[in-house]
Design an enzyme around this catalytic site. Structure first.
Site, mmCIF file in Angstrom:
data_model
loop_
_atom_site.group_PDB
_atom_site.id
_atom_site.type_symbol
_atom_site.label_atom_id
_atom_site.label_comp_id
_atom_site.label_asym_id
_atom_site.label_seq_id
_atom_site.Cartn_x
_atom_site.Cartn_y
_atom_site.Cartn_z
ATOM 1 N N CYS A 82 58.855 47.859 58.549
ATOM 2 C CA CYS A 82 57.765 48.020 59.516
ATOM 3 C C CYS A 82 57.934 49.311 60.309
ATOM 4 O O CYS A 82 59.053 49.777 60.523
ATOM 5 C CB CYS A 82 57.705 46.842 60.483
ATOM 6 S SG CYS A 82 57.348 45.262 59.680
ATOM 7 N N TYR A 321 40.545 46.851 37.324
ATOM 8 C CA TYR A 321 41.846 46.629 37.971
ATOM 9 C C TYR A 321 41.768 45.287 38.714
ATOM 10 O O TYR A 321 41.982 45.199 39.913
ATOM 11 C CB TYR A 321 42.212 47.781 38.908
ATOM 12 C CG TYR A 321 42.045 49.146 38.286
ATOM 13 C CD1 TYR A 321 43.042 49.687 37.471
ATOM 14 C CD2 TYR A 321 40.883 49.883 38.466
ATOM 15 C CE1 TYR A 321 42.882 50.928 36.875
ATOM 16 C CE2 TYR A 321 40.711 51.127 37.874
ATOM 17 C CZ TYR A 321 41.711 51.647 37.075
ATOM 18 O OH TYR A 321 41.539 52.883 36.485
ATOM 19 N N CYS A 414 44.206 50.849 48.577
ATOM 20 C CA CYS A 414 45.351 50.485 49.406
ATOM 21 C C CYS A 414 46.113 51.729 49.861
ATOM 22 O O CYS A 414 47.027 51.625 50.671
ATOM 23 C CB CYS A 414 46.282 49.531 48.662
ATOM 24 S SG CYS A 414 46.905 50.156 47.091
#
Length: 562
Positions: A82, A321, A414
């Site tokens: 993170c 995809y 993404c």
């Protein structure tokens, strides 16, 4: 400024993905550092200086940003998973929105509707899948099981209180680590290629609560005799969990690559799949098939896709995809037919089973590379949905996709930087960006999903002109047409192979492709059609000798590139 020097400075801004910018007036330079937050005063060392650019590594945060709060995760700063745990969630969204909007403004020609970034329904404990790695806490230290240490490919940080997964993940993690330590077996050393333990894969459905656990090891020790797989299974089943374990697996992986790879999976308990529910549909998920890692966030994402794709009645839709077929099946009830294409065979098998389980008879799924399979589908779509992997769409595949000329296309990305590259080609082939929305599926990190709606440009008006060819008054001579066609004939595309062959024939020596690329870069020439390009080089660029550089420049002149 030299490599290894240490400076102090304030991070002025953070660009995607997590590149903090520090201005050093005395050096007349901007230094880029990773994992920082705007407003932090940091001490950093210089890692690289080249052509006016400098990269640094943060050594210490001297003074935090005014925006920062105490991280809810005790592992933040050590764990590399993170980046923004010390930012309040509303500030994380503002940062992602500003970064994404800046990139889209620079990539899109013309006006479009910007719809911001939609938040994740869960800010903590949102992940439905984690791949934990085995290693040691420090050199020759005790066995560890967790995440890679920030900035390291080898060191592992134990994360028993990780905050992006729920308590069931943490208990499975702790149980497995304790048992692995008791076994006395070593972890797989990534450099020496010896050892046993590699990864622990845990998946849990947000809606059904079903849990799938998979221990990944090498075949260098006997799993039952040396490790005691039955005892490990028994301990897991005795845990008090909020969800329900439906499968415990053992996967063997002897590959050199440091990835979770299936070279044979044994079911130790239950089954090798679990079920999750999204938007009223049920999906069967296997250990290695792709499925969005934030189930509730995925519902927000797919609602956006359904909104963007628009009217679908009686339409033929291509879902390229397609993974386990989630988007295809969400669109199928209101479409004529949906065809999914996915390269992972396991995911295609799951997609077919899911469609059958959801009683959807108008879905079909093909296994293979989109670039090749798209020629074999035998039909023309009305609408297309693209949800490619992180590197985006292969340029050759994108050309074939745009050749269909569908009226609407939805692109789900993404990785925004890959999207920026692909939008350039899409606009160049007649598509216009209408709407863009971000969806935050990864709180605490710099990642963000982006959904783009594109429409095919139509002519504003049509003018009918009657033309007669031949000789005589009012007619257009055919030889004039041939001359104009020759004058406007596009130049042949100059390839690296042509340049290399020309130089070898004229000068008698060979040049590396990397040398040609470096000369083009120095001359400021565009570097297009590079599907394997990377943002950060693992190795330094190759520099040609002066002799070879001049030969390359002469070849570029010969082919009229410069």
């Amino acid at each position: 400024m030299k490599k290894g020097q240490v400076y102090e400075g304030v991070i002025d801004r953070v660009e995607f993905p997590n590149h903090g910018k520090i201005l050093l007036p005395e050096e007349e330079r901007v230094v880029t550092v990773k994992n920082g937050i705007a407003g932090q005063r940091v001490k950093f060392s210089v890692n690289k200086v080249r052509k006016g650019k400098a990269l640094g590594r943060i050594l210490e945060v001297i003074c935090p940003s005014d925006m920062e709060i105490e991280s809810p995760c005790p592992h933040f700063g050590q764990c590399g998973g993170c980046t923004y745990q010390t930012l309040p969630y509303d500030e994380q969204l503002k940062l992602k929105e500003a970064q994404l909007k800046e990139m889209m403004d620079g990539a899109v020609t013309g006006d479009y509707v910007w719809e911001g970034v939609r938040p994740s329904p869960l800010k903590q404990e949102y992940r439905n899948k984690m791949e934990f790695s085995f290693g040691d806490e420090y050199k020759d230290g005790p066995l560890a099981l967790g995440m890679h240490k920030r900035g390291s490919f080898h060191d592992i940080v134990n994360v028993p209180k990780c905050q992006i997964v729920d308590e069931d993940f943490r208990r499975v993690l702790a149980c497995t680590l304790e048992y692995a330590r008791e076994s006395g077996l070593p972890y797989y050393h990534r450099m020496r290629h010896v050892g046993f333990f590699r990864h622990l894969l845990v998946r849990k459905a947000a809606k059904t609560g079903e849990i799938l656990i998979d221990l990944v090891t090498t075949g260098q020790f006997d799993f039952d005799k040396d490790f005691g797989g039955k005892e490990w299974t028994s301990r897991l089943l005795s845990l008090s969990l909020g969800g329900r374990i439906v499968g415990i697996l053992h996967t063997r992986n002897d590959s050199v690559a440091d990835v979770v790879q299936d070279e044979g999976t044994e079911v130790l308990y239950g089954q090798d799949y679990f079920y999750e529910e999204l938007l009223g549909l049920t999906f069967k998920i296997t250990p290695f098939s792709f499925f969005q890692t934030n189930s509730l966030g995925a519902e927000v994402l797919y609602e956006t896709v359904r909104e963007y794709i628009g009217e679908t009645k009686d339409k033929v839709i291509f879902d390229l995809y397609s993974g386990t077929g989630t988007i295809a099946q969400i669109l199928a009830p209101v479409a004529g037919k949906v065809t999914g294409v996915e390269i992972v065979k396991e995911a295609v098998r799951a997609a077919k089973e899911n469609a059958e389980g959801n009683r959807l008879s108008n879905c079909s799924f093909w296994a293979g590379d989109v670039l090749k399979v798209i020629d074999e589908l035998g039909e023309t779509p009305d609408l297309i949905v693209l949800d490619p992997p992180r590197d985006g769409v292969n340029p050759k595949a994108l050309r074939k996709i745009t050749d269909f000329g569908v009226e609407r296309m939805v692109y789900i990305a993404c990785k925004p930087t890959s999207l920026v590259r692909d939008l350039e080609m899409l606009e160049g082939r007649g598509y216009r960006v209408e709407r863009i929305r971000g969806v935050d599926l990864f709180p605490g990190t710099y990642h963000v999903e982006t959904v783009v709606m594109l429409s095919h440009k139509k002519p504003d008006s049509v003018i009918n002109v009657k033309v007669e060819f031949g000789e005589g008054e009012g007619k257009v001579p055919l030889d004039n047409i041939a001359k104009r066609a020759a004058a406007y004939k596009p130049k042949e595309r100059v390839t690296y192979k042509m340049i290399k062959e020309y130089i070898e024939a004229k000068y008698g020596f060979k040049v590396h492709t990397a040398y040609i690329a470096e000369v083009k870069r120095e001359l400021g020439l565009p570097m297009y059609d590079a599907p394997n390009a990377v943002e950060e080089l693992k190795q330094p660029r190759k520099h040609p000798t002066a002799e070879k550089a001049e030969a390359i420049k002469e070849a570029l002149k010969h082919f009229e590139v410069i």
